[in-house]
Design a protein around this motif. Sequence first.
Motif, PDB file in Angstrom:
ATOM      1  N   GLN A 198      -3.302  -5.171   7.130  1.00 32.41           N
ATOM      2  CA  GLN A 198      -3.249  -4.322   8.324  1.00 32.41           C
ATOM      3  C   GLN A 198      -4.416  -3.333   8.245  1.00 32.41           C
ATOM      4  O   GLN A 198      -4.416  -2.425   7.415  1.00 32.41           O
ATOM      5  CB  GLN A 198      -1.904  -3.598   8.398  1.00 32.41           C
ATOM      6  N   GLU A 199      -5.395  -3.549   9.110  1.00 32.48           N
ATOM      7  CA  GLU A 199      -6.632  -2.776   9.039  1.00 32.48           C
ATOM      8  C   GLU A 199      -6.380  -1.274   9.152  1.00 32.48           C
ATOM      9  O   GLU A 199      -7.067  -0.466   8.524  1.00 32.48           O
ATOM     10  CB  GLU A 199      -7.590  -3.227  10.154  1.00 32.48           C
ATOM     11  N   SER A 200      -5.411  -0.880   9.975  1.00 31.31           N
ATOM     12  CA  SER A 200      -5.174   0.546  10.216  1.00 31.31           C
ATOM     13  C   SER A 200      -4.608   1.264   9.001  1.00 31.31           C
ATOM     14  O   SER A 200      -4.530   2.495   8.981  1.00 31.31           O
ATOM     15  CB  SER A 200      -4.217   0.726  11.400  1.00 31.31           C
ATOM     16  N   ALA A 201      -4.206   0.509   7.975  1.00 32.74           N
ATOM     17  CA  ALA A 201      -3.635   1.122   6.770  1.00 32.74           C
ATOM     18  C   ALA A 201      -4.669   1.345   5.669  1.00 32.74           C
ATOM     19  O   ALA A 201      -4.320   1.835   4.591  1.00 32.74           O
ATOM     20  CB  ALA A 201      -2.500   0.257   6.231  1.00 32.74           C
ATOM     21  N   ARG A 202      -5.920   0.994   5.918  1.00 31.47           N
ATOM     22  CA  ARG A 202      -6.933   1.119   4.869  1.00 31.47           C
ATOM     23  C   ARG A 202      -6.987   2.542   4.321  1.00 31.47           C
ATOM     24  O   ARG A 202      -6.741   3.486   5.061  1.00 31.47           O
ATOM     25  CB  ARG A 202      -8.308   0.709   5.429  1.00 31.47           C
ATOM     26  N   PRO A 203      -7.269   2.709   3.020  1.00 36.64           N
ATOM     27  CA  PRO A 203      -7.801   1.711   2.091  1.00 36.64           C
ATOM     28  C   PRO A 203      -6.753   0.803   1.464  1.00 36.64           C
ATOM     29  O   PRO A 203      -7.075   0.017   0.570  1.00 36.64           O
ATOM     30  CB  PRO A 203      -8.466   2.581   1.015  1.00 36.64           C
ATOM     31  N   PHE A 204      -5.502   0.900   1.895  1.00 39.95           N
ATOM     32  CA  PHE A 204      -4.448   0.038   1.375  1.00 39.95           C
ATOM     33  C   PHE A 204      -4.391  -1.250   2.195  1.00 39.95           C
ATOM     34  O   PHE A 204      -4.915  -1.323   3.312  1.00 39.95           O
ATOM     35  CB  PHE A 204      -3.110   0.760   1.412  1.00 39.95           C
ATOM     36  N   LYS A 205      -3.715  -2.270   1.662  1.00 40.22           N
ATOM     37  CA  LYS A 205      -3.648  -3.562   2.345  1.00 40.22           C
ATOM     38  C   LYS A 205      -2.750  -3.512   3.576  1.00 40.22           C
ATOM     39  O   LYS A 205      -2.998  -4.210   4.558  1.00 40.22           O
ATOM     40  CB  LYS A 205      -3.143  -4.634   1.377  1.00 40.22           C
ATOM     41  N   ASN A 206      -1.683  -2.742   3.516  1.00 41.13           N
ATOM     42  CA  ASN A 206      -0.758  -2.665   4.644  1.00 41.13           C
ATOM     43  C   ASN A 206      -0.043  -1.318   4.596  1.00 41.13           C
ATOM     44  O   ASN A 206      -0.182  -0.553   3.635  1.00 41.13           O
ATOM     45  CB  ASN A 206       0.248  -3.827   4.602  1.00 41.13           C
ATOM     46  N   TRP A 207       0.719  -1.030   5.642  1.00 47.02           N
ATOM     47  CA  TRP A 207       1.348   0.288   5.751  1.00 47.02           C
ATOM     48  C   TRP A 207       2.453   0.488   4.719  1.00 47.02           C
ATOM     49  O   TRP A 207       2.667   1.602   4.242  1.00 47.02           O
ATOM     50  CB  TRP A 207       1.881   0.502   7.166  1.00 47.02           C
ATOM     51  N   ASN A 208       3.160  -0.559   4.360  1.00 43.91           N
ATOM     52  CA  ASN A 208       4.173  -0.403   3.315  1.00 43.91           C
ATOM     53  C   ASN A 208       3.534   0.061   2.011  1.00 43.91           C
ATOM     54  O   ASN A 208       4.031   0.960   1.330  1.00 43.91           O
ATOM     55  CB  ASN A 208       4.910  -1.726   3.080  1.00 43.91           C
ATOM     56  N   GLU A 209       2.418  -0.570   1.666  1.00 41.67           N
ATOM     57  CA  GLU A 209       1.728  -0.228   0.418  1.00 41.67           C
ATOM     58  C   GLU A 209       1.226   1.217   0.458  1.00 41.67           C
ATOM     59  O   GLU A 209       1.356   1.963  -0.519  1.00 41.67           O
ATOM     60  CB  GLU A 209       0.576  -1.200   0.204  1.00 41.67           C
ATOM     61  N   ARG A 210       0.671   1.605   1.600  1.00 45.91           N
ATOM     62  CA  ARG A 210       0.127   2.959   1.715  1.00 45.91           C
ATOM     63  C   ARG A 210       1.234   4.009   1.633  1.00 45.91           C
ATOM     64  O   ARG A 210       1.116   4.993   0.889  1.00 45.91           O
ATOM     65  CB  ARG A 210      -0.631   3.092   3.037  1.00 45.91           C
ATOM     66  N   ILE A 211       2.304   3.812   2.387  1.00 50.40           N
ATOM     67  CA  ILE A 211       3.352   4.829   2.415  1.00 50.40           C
ATOM     68  C   ILE A 211       4.126   4.852   1.102  1.00 50.40           C
ATOM     69  O   ILE A 211       4.602   5.901   0.667  1.00 50.40           O
ATOM     70  CB  ILE A 211       4.285   4.613   3.622  1.00 50.40           C
ATOM     71  N   SER A 212       4.217   3.707   0.449  1.00 55.10           N
ATOM     72  CA  SER A 212       4.869   3.696  -0.861  1.00 55.10           C
ATOM     73  C   SER A 212       4.119   4.583  -1.839  1.00 55.10           C
ATOM     74  O   SER A 212       4.713   5.364  -2.588  1.00 55.10           O
ATOM     75  CB  SER A 212       4.964   2.269  -1.401  1.00 55.10           C
ATOM     76  N   ALA A 213       2.785   4.468  -1.837  1.00 57.38           N
ATOM     77  CA  ALA A 213       1.974   5.296  -2.747  1.00 57.38           C
ATOM     78  C   ALA A 213       2.090   6.769  -2.402  1.00 57.38           C
ATOM     79  O   ALA A 213       2.223   7.622  -3.285  1.00 57.38           O
ATOM     80  CB  ALA A 213       0.518   4.847  -2.687  1.00 57.38           C
ATOM     81  N   GLU A 214       2.047   7.089  -1.108  1.00 54.17           N
ATOM     82  CA  GLU A 214       2.026   8.481  -0.676  1.00 54.17           C
ATOM     83  C   GLU A 214       3.400   9.139  -0.697  1.00 54.17           C
ATOM     84  O   GLU A 214       3.497  10.356  -0.850  1.00 54.17           O
ATOM     85  CB  GLU A 214       1.459   8.568   0.743  1.00 54.17           C
ATOM     86  N   CYS A 215       4.458   8.331  -0.567  1.00 53.73           N
ATOM     87  CA  CYS A 215       5.789   8.922  -0.410  1.00 53.73           C
ATOM     88  C   CYS A 215       6.826   8.358  -1.370  1.00 53.73           C
ATOM     89  O   CYS A 215       7.387   9.094  -2.173  1.00 53.73           O
ATOM     90  CB  CYS A 215       6.250   8.729   1.045  1.00 53.73           C
TER      91      CYS A 215
END
Length: 786
Positions: free
Chosen positions: A27-44
């Motif tokens: 999911q491009e909008s979640a960069r630098p992560f691969k997808n939004w699940n990955e991004r929000i997992s790291a941040e939250c």
Amino acid sequence: MNRYLCIHGHFYQPPRENPWIDEIEIQESARPFKNWNERISAECYHANAYARIFNNRGQIKDIVNNYSKISFNFGPTLLSWLEKHDKETYQAILTADEKSKENFGGHGSAIAQVYNHIIMPLADDRDKLTQIIWGIRDFELRFKRKPEGMWLAETAVNTKTLELLAENDIKFTILAPSQCAAIRKIGDKDWRSQSGAKVPPYKPYWCNLPSGKKIALFFYDGPISQGIAFGDTLRSGEKFAARLLSVFQPTNEPQLVHIATDGETYGHHQKFAEMALAYCIDYIEHNKLANMTVYGQYLEMFPPQEEAKIFENTAWSCAHGVGRWENDCGCNSGGHPGWNQQWRNPLRKALDFVRDSLRQTFEQKGPLYFKDIWTARNAYIEVIENRDKAEQFLKEYGTQQALQEASSALKLMEMQRNTLLMYTSCGWFFDEISGIETVQIMAYAKRAIEYNKALTGQDIEEEFVNKLALAPSNIKTFGNGANVYKALVIPLQVDMRKAAINYAISYLLDEMLFGDSIYSYNISNHKAEVTRQGKAKLVTGYGVFTSRLTLDSRSISFAVLHTEGDDITAGAIYGKTDNLEQIKEAFIFGDIENCKALIKASFVDVMSIKDLLKGKQGQILAQAVENSKKRIRNSYSTLFEQEKGIFNYLYRLNLPMPDLFVNLSAFAINQNIKTELKKDPVNTAKIAELLNYFDKMPGKLEKDGINKILTKKLKLMTEAFNTDPLDLNKSSKMIELLSFAEMFNFPIDLSFAQNTVFSVYKNLPEHIKQNQLIKVLCLKLNLNLD
């Protein structure tokens, strides 16, 4: 002390998996992560499992699992993703619930959630029931106990939903204060209106239902919850605590201050808010200002003395009842002034058409395969959670025909699963029909339609698309939902042949040699052969591909030709083809154009790089980029060595350096530094020598690359320390690396090492805790564990 405090976090992400492969794509909008699940997992999600509490000197005095201190729910589809892709966080969540029983009188901090977050008042009764049963069963399988409460998507509620919760032994749910219509003391005759969110939130209320059953309702504190979600309450832990404590009333009666917000507030929506949460709870507990509790414990200690009536068909995020999920009510994200949401109603009608059409198929064909189709659908969660249980499921709930035609029986259930997933609330929540959440639910609809066609031969896709054409887009290039569907949904489709091509590309990349699965397919009796000619590669082979979702099984032949960069020609066909040897022969003789032509002529599905899934596109291009970077690095290093004399001359005389020299030298020096850092041991003198170049030249140190190398090293050392913390040599190696990074002011991520050492330290023998090396290690990691 009769002051009780409960903080509830609603942790949820919509299901994001591509329904054809059962995996989340890039999911491009979640960069630098691969997808939004990955991004929000790291941040939250991960951040809350390891939340820092600092002392007044900026040292970490504690690392806490926030989930063990608060009330929370996690969406089942999100937990399923975490279980596969972030096992550490997933296990921390389960551990927190187990630990919380010690904190809260045997009551766990986790509650359940309706399965995939559909708006319950807008669902028919059968779908309501399945959502509840699937949510409960998912919870039981993960947390190993029955849930006491259940979170309703967007807190959307009506009486029928509450009846079904009560019928399934759910004791309570959490609602917004605006959803309370009236209250009265038990035994009183007259109701007191609470319109305008006036209901006192300090206590639970019974909701007596028409069936004679009852369920407890907790109406959270609206102003505080709003301040946390949208204000600056979380700027500091003390400020957060002060705001919570400020609403306690001067009374000897037991009272509950409780709030509810999206869990993503703590770390994703508001950076570092997980630390404010941890500090707030620590501050309140340490100073004995209130008793932390969860809803189940409070309900047991102080059963309701009053009862409440709800406003029907209401939610916490829509001022117009549940309009946000069925019409252009005016509620939106606010990010696009001037846009409208007139697409919402046509979209819902289009999906209702799919549901009703496919339900006819289910009711007509279902009895051929299942003894009771609705009981079987409710029990299908067991298969969703563990695909290996499909055969057991068919034996228990299926007919003899289901055992003989397992694929058709499972397609019926997958058709129903996708029909439920297409009602996930996020599809309507935002501003535009072409948003990723809305595209996602349309993809589930398409997948369900395909299952229906496979079962009946009838294709309702055209009629569905015609209905989507009535849904206007705010983006001119799309125009309407039908064009969005054609542009963004149809390309997501991956049939078994395309999966085989992606499997062959895995061989091409040498990433999964002799693997026996890809995406949602198992692969048996497979053979793949890689032939090379210079930079070009050819993969030819075949295998039996079996869907883990439906047990469909087909033999597939495939070929992939990769010459260089993004030049790929790939094909696949059901069954075996005699042309594989001919294709390989053309390649061996160097006739690349003929090889391409044979692939195109021999296979039904022929693909180039633009047709591949984004993940495979990225891997191919990443490999090409890496090869290119390697060549460039080698060239730059060679040039730098050749011109080093004049570079040093300019450097020693402190003369202006041409930009070309700056760029060349900076690249080469950074590359040399990273090469040295990968060595063990690191040559400190060599690093110092290389860094000297940056003292008098404008080139920049490549800190991101250095951080990755040193962080990886530290992680490996930390893992070794964790296996044998009594071996002080392992502590010594960590100290050496940390001192080295400190000496040169190199960036390094300490979080994994901090989490591990903090956890291990608690269980060390006292004489090891007092060892100077352990003390120095803690100091280097900014841990104050005295």
